[in-house]
Design a protein around this motif. Structure first.
Motif, PDB file in Angstrom:
ATOM      1  N   LYS A   3       0.818  -1.226   0.000  1.00  0.00           N
ATOM      2  CA  LYS A   3       0.000   0.000   0.000  1.00  0.00           C
ATOM      3  C   LYS A   3       0.849   1.273   0.000  1.00  0.00           C
ATOM      4  N   ILE A   4       2.162   1.093  -0.062  1.00  0.00           N
ATOM      5  CA  ILE A   4       3.048   2.256  -0.028  1.00  0.00           C
ATOM      6  C   ILE A   4       2.963   3.016  -1.352  1.00  0.00           C
ATOM      7  N   GLN A   5       2.802   4.326  -1.253  1.00  0.00           N
ATOM      8  CA  GLN A   5       2.817   5.161  -2.446  1.00  0.00           C
ATOM      9  C   GLN A   5       4.046   6.046  -2.403  1.00  0.00           C
ATOM     10  N   SER A   6       4.537   6.369  -3.587  1.00  0.00           N
ATOM     11  CA  SER A   6       5.834   7.032  -3.635  1.00  0.00           C
ATOM     12  C   SER A   6       5.746   8.528  -3.409  1.00  0.00           C
ATOM     13  N   SER A   7       4.573   9.117  -3.634  1.00  0.00           N
ATOM     14  CA  SER A   7       4.509  10.576  -3.465  1.00  0.00           C
ATOM     15  C   SER A   7       3.183  11.001  -2.871  1.00  0.00           C
ATOM     16  N   LEU A   8       3.205  12.182  -2.247  1.00  0.00           N
ATOM     17  CA  LEU A   8       1.988  12.755  -1.683  1.00  0.00           C
ATOM     18  C   LEU A   8       0.965  13.039  -2.782  1.00  0.00           C
ATOM     19  N   SER A   9       1.437  13.545  -3.915  1.00  0.00           N
ATOM     20  CA  SER A   9       0.494  13.905  -4.981  1.00  0.00           C
ATOM     21  C   SER A   9      -0.199  12.666  -5.534  1.00  0.00           C
ATOM     22  N   GLU A  10       0.544  11.561  -5.625  1.00  0.00           N
ATOM     23  CA  GLU A  10      -0.066  10.309  -6.078  1.00  0.00           C
ATOM     24  C   GLU A  10      -1.105   9.848  -5.051  1.00  0.00           C
ATOM     25  N   ALA A  11      -0.777  10.009  -3.779  1.00  0.00           N
ATOM     26  CA  ALA A  11      -1.657   9.510  -2.723  1.00  0.00           C
ATOM     27  C   ALA A  11      -3.019  10.203  -2.726  1.00  0.00           C
ATOM     28  N   VAL A  12      -3.033  11.506  -3.055  1.00  0.00           N
ATOM     29  CA  VAL A  12      -4.308  12.242  -2.986  1.00  0.00           C
ATOM     30  C   VAL A  12      -4.958  12.428  -4.358  1.00  0.00           C
ATOM     31  N   SER A  13      -4.382  11.807  -5.382  1.00  0.00           N
ATOM     32  CA  SER A  13      -4.816  12.116  -6.754  1.00  0.00           C
ATOM     33  C   SER A  13      -6.263  11.709  -7.030  1.00  0.00           C
ATOM     34  N   GLN A  14      -6.802  10.773  -6.251  1.00  0.00           N
ATOM     35  CA  GLN A  14      -8.178  10.332  -6.517  1.00  0.00           C
ATOM     36  C   GLN A  14      -9.234  11.262  -5.922  1.00  0.00           C
ATOM     37  N   ILE A  15      -8.819  12.207  -5.086  1.00  0.00           N
ATOM     38  CA  ILE A  15      -9.808  13.075  -4.431  1.00  0.00           C
ATOM     39  C   ILE A  15     -10.282  14.135  -5.430  1.00  0.00           C
ATOM     40  N   PHE A 159       2.379   7.492  13.169  1.00  0.00           N
ATOM     41  CA  PHE A 159       3.823   7.580  13.417  1.00  0.00           C
ATOM     42  C   PHE A 159       4.585   6.567  12.576  1.00  0.00           C
ATOM     43  N   LYS A 160       4.151   5.303  12.649  1.00  0.00           N
ATOM     44  CA  LYS A 160       4.786   4.256  11.848  1.00  0.00           C
ATOM     45  C   LYS A 160       3.726   3.448  11.125  1.00  0.00           C
ATOM     46  N   GLY A 161       4.072   2.993   9.929  1.00  0.00           N
ATOM     47  CA  GLY A 161       3.169   2.139   9.181  1.00  0.00           C
ATOM     48  C   GLY A 161       3.954   1.170   8.332  1.00  0.00           C
ATOM     49  N   ASP A 162       3.299   0.068   7.931  1.00  0.00           N
ATOM     50  CA  ASP A 162       3.972  -0.905   7.060  1.00  0.00           C
ATOM     51  C   ASP A 162       3.206  -1.066   5.752  1.00  0.00           C
ATOM     52  N   ALA A 163       3.698  -1.944   4.889  1.00  0.00           N
ATOM     53  CA  ALA A 163       3.138  -2.081   3.544  1.00  0.00           C
ATOM     54  C   ALA A 163       1.704  -2.600   3.564  1.00  0.00           C
ATOM     55  N   MET A 164       1.284  -3.239   4.657  1.00  0.00           N
ATOM     56  CA  MET A 164      -0.108  -3.688   4.765  1.00  0.00           C
ATOM     57  C   MET A 164      -1.014  -2.606   5.334  1.00  0.00           C
ATOM     58  N   GLY A 165      -0.432  -1.489   5.743  1.00  0.00           N
ATOM     59  CA  GLY A 165      -1.238  -0.387   6.276  1.00  0.00           C
ATOM     60  C   GLY A 165      -1.469  -0.449   7.776  1.00  0.00           C
ATOM     61  N   ASN A 166      -0.778  -1.361   8.463  1.00  0.00           N
ATOM     62  CA  ASN A 166      -0.859  -1.377   9.925  1.00  0.00           C
ATOM     63  C   ASN A 166      -0.220  -0.110  10.474  1.00  0.00           C
ATOM     64  N   LEU A 167      -0.851   0.465  11.526  1.00  0.00           N
ATOM     65  CA  LEU A 167      -0.398   1.771  12.010  1.00  0.00           C
ATOM     66  C   LEU A 167      -0.262   1.819  13.524  1.00  0.00           C
ATOM     67  N   ILE A 210      -6.416  -3.364   7.453  1.00  0.00           N
ATOM     68  CA  ILE A 210      -7.665  -3.523   6.692  1.00  0.00           C
ATOM     69  C   ILE A 210      -8.381  -2.202   6.490  1.00  0.00           C
ATOM     70  N   PHE A 211      -8.140  -1.239   7.385  1.00  0.00           N
ATOM     71  CA  PHE A 211      -8.811   0.058   7.292  1.00  0.00           C
ATOM     72  C   PHE A 211      -8.048   1.066   6.420  1.00  0.00           C
ATOM     73  N   VAL A 212      -6.927   0.650   5.880  1.00  0.00           N
ATOM     74  CA  VAL A 212      -6.032   1.606   5.211  1.00  0.00           C
ATOM     75  C   VAL A 212      -5.824   1.220   3.752  1.00  0.00           C
ATOM     76  N   ASN A 213      -5.844   2.234   2.858  1.00  0.00           N
ATOM     77  CA  ASN A 213      -5.627   1.980   1.438  1.00  0.00           C
ATOM     78  C   ASN A 213      -4.261   2.422   0.945  1.00  0.00           C
ATOM     79  N   SER A 214      -3.808   3.576   1.421  1.00  0.00           N
ATOM     80  CA  SER A 214      -2.540   4.115   0.923  1.00  0.00           C
ATOM     81  C   SER A 214      -1.696   4.639   2.073  1.00  0.00           C
ATOM     82  N   VAL A 215      -0.388   4.372   1.973  1.00  0.00           N
ATOM     83  CA  VAL A 215       0.559   4.867   2.978  1.00  0.00           C
ATOM     84  C   VAL A 215       1.663   5.621   2.255  1.00  0.00           C
ATOM     85  N   VAL A 216       1.953   6.821   2.742  1.00  0.00           N
ATOM     86  CA  VAL A 216       3.053   7.570   2.143  1.00  0.00           C
ATOM     87  C   VAL A 216       3.948   8.097   3.273  1.00  0.00           C
ATOM     88  N   GLU A 217       5.257   7.973   3.072  1.00  0.00           N
ATOM     89  CA  GLU A 217       6.186   8.382   4.129  1.00  0.00           C
ATOM     90  C   GLU A 217       6.521   9.868   4.016  1.00  0.00           C
TER      91      GLU A 217
END
Lengths: 248, 228
Positions: A3-15, A159-167, A210-217
């Motif tokens: 679920k990791i996305q490489s950029s902030l703009s990519e992460a919000v592009s669907q809004i 604060f921290k998240g992983d590729a599955m979106g656990n936070l 399960i509650f998370v779709n996209s994660v960006v660092e």
């Protein structure tokens, strides 16, 4: 799964225009400042925003409101040290405000995420906030019916998240973030640190992926309180126009 | 008369001090933002209350030194705080489960008006402007003891303790005790019952500054607070 996305703009592009967006945080604490700024950069407008507050100063949610992107705000406390962005638009009749008691706001969001369409609360009974809402007595006391709150998108901070979106969260920066993660069709998280799968102890995960779709660092996030002390303004006034804005 | 009042009435710090004397060791307490936050400074020695803040923290302490603020560690007033040993973090739904679920012992709030039946008006003057309710409506409907600290009269000299609130209500019949700049008053059976008053004010004068009848049940004792 990643679920990791490489950029902030990519992460919000669907809004898109007209979306309902929950924004996490309480004041600046736990507020996804960089995601809000990326949302401003998309130009999306006519948004319905759910947040506890109405922004402070000239960054974050205040900047989103000042830039005329928000048509309705659902919040509990639209006052701050510097509320002019919201106050000016509200008093000019350019933004609709739905005031919700803070605990009712939290529970409506939780209910939205948990599939509970309505619930009864003692909060607001006998006040103008309860006008028009069904009232029922349980064990001799009166309670007000409130409805769930759901969104197209949630943008939150952890604060921290992983590729599955656990936070996991940091201190009181948790606040509304785990609730909003549950209540949107699409939840986008900015985390200070992306960690390897397995690095988060399953016993301490606050929001399961399960509650998370996209994660960006965003490894060194800015803090609203500090930006406001510096008199910061978003978007920066002297910045060159981005391609997006230049073409618009 | 109201000028004379200014020379005898308690300061905000003294009102907060008096309210703090009624908080027992080990009680879970929520202090409203602004003036009520002052109560935390006056905990009697040997007692330790655990302070709750709506944004998801139990067991916070005083403000950090300037320059040492961590902006993820704030209270509901958006002020930086510190952690005490045994503190905990939780999300907003759990925070208000504590509030509405009757788990907090004491809430201390400010007021525009308090009515003799315990109705509280403290969130909106009803005169336009921008409404903001925050967590007050949840607190007054869930916390076991809801107390108010306030000046006895407004800056214009109008009573804040009234028969019926004219301003928009925060909650119905929720306040049980009021600490004012002149007196300590309980709300019992929809009446104001006077418990303590400043020695320097007569009963008649105190009644004249109060918008509803003050009842006397037992002896009224002197309201005595230190110079602060």
């Amino acid at each position: 799964m990643n679920k990791i996305q490489s950029s902030l703009s990519e992460a919000v592009s669907q809004i898109k225009d007209g979306a309902t967006v929950m924004i996490g945080g309480f004041g600046g604490s736990g507020a996804p400042l960089e995601l809000i700024h990326a949302l401003i950069d998309t130009g999306a407008k006519d948004l319905t925003i759910v947040n506890n507050n109405a922004g402070n100063g000239d960054v974050g949610l205040a900047a989103l409101i000042r830039e005329a992107r928000v048509s309705k705000l659902i919040c509990s406390f639209p006052r701050s040290a510097d509320p002019k962005a919201f106050s000016e638009r509200y008093l000019a009749g350019k933004i609709e405000l739905e005031i919700v008691p803070q605990g009712t706001l939290a529970e409506r969001i939780r209910a939205g995420g948990a599939g509970i369409p309505a619930f009864y609360t003692p909060t607001s009974f006998g006040t103008e906030v309860a006008e028009g809402k069904p009232v029922e007595k349980f064990e001799g006391r009166s309670y007000v019916q409130e409805r769930w709150l759901k969104a197209d998108f949630s943008i939150i901070k952890a604060f921290k998240g992983d590729a599955m979106g656990n936070l996991i969260y940091r201190m009181a920066g948790r606040n509304f973030n785990p609730l909003m993660a549950m209540a949107a069709k699409h939840t986008i998280v900015q985390v200070n640190h992306v960690v390897e799968l397995g690095a988060l102890d399953p016993e301490t995960i606050v929001t399961p992926g399960i509650f998370v779709n996209s994660v960006v660092e965003v490894s060194n996030p800015q803090q609203e309180e500090i930006l406001n002390r510096e008199g910061a303004y978003y978007p920066p006034l002297n910045a060159p126009l981005s391609n997006n804005e230049a073409g618009a | 008369m109201s000028e004379q009042l200014n020379s005898i009435k308690l300061s905000n710090a003294q009102i907060a001090w008096r309210a703090a004397q009624d908080i027992e060791d080990g009680e879970y307490v929520n202090l409203g933002i602004g003036f009520p936050e002052m109560v935390a400074k006056f905990q009697p020695e040997g007692r330790e209350a655990i302070f709750h803040t709506e944004n998801g923290l139990l067991g916070f302490g005083q403000a950090p030194k300037e320059g040492e603020e961590d902006w993820d560690l704030i209270n509901a007033g958006k002020k930086a705080v510190t952690l005490k040993p045994g503190a905990s973090f939780f999300h907003h739904a759990d925070s208000f489960a504590m509030v509405r679920g009757g788990h907090l012992d004491v809430a201390i709030l400010g007021a525009y008006q308090v009515a003799q039946n315990g109705d509280l008006a403290n969130w909106s003057t009803g005169k336009g402007g921008i409404p903001a309710v925050g967590g007050a409506m949840d607190l007054v409907n869930g916390v076991k003891k809801v107390a108010v600290i306030t000046d006895h009269i407004t800056k214009k000299g109008h009573p804040k303790l009234v028969e019926t609130c004219s301003m928009p209500l925060t909650g119905v019949g929720c306040v049980t005790r009021v600490y004012t700049s002149l007196a300590v008053i309980d709300i019992k059976d929809a009446q104001f019952v006077l418990r303590e008053k400043l020695a320097d004010i007569s009963m008649d004068d105190l009644q004249s500054f109060t918008g509803a009848k003050l009842h006397i049940e037992n002896d009224v004792t002197d309201l005595i607070v230190p110079q602060l």
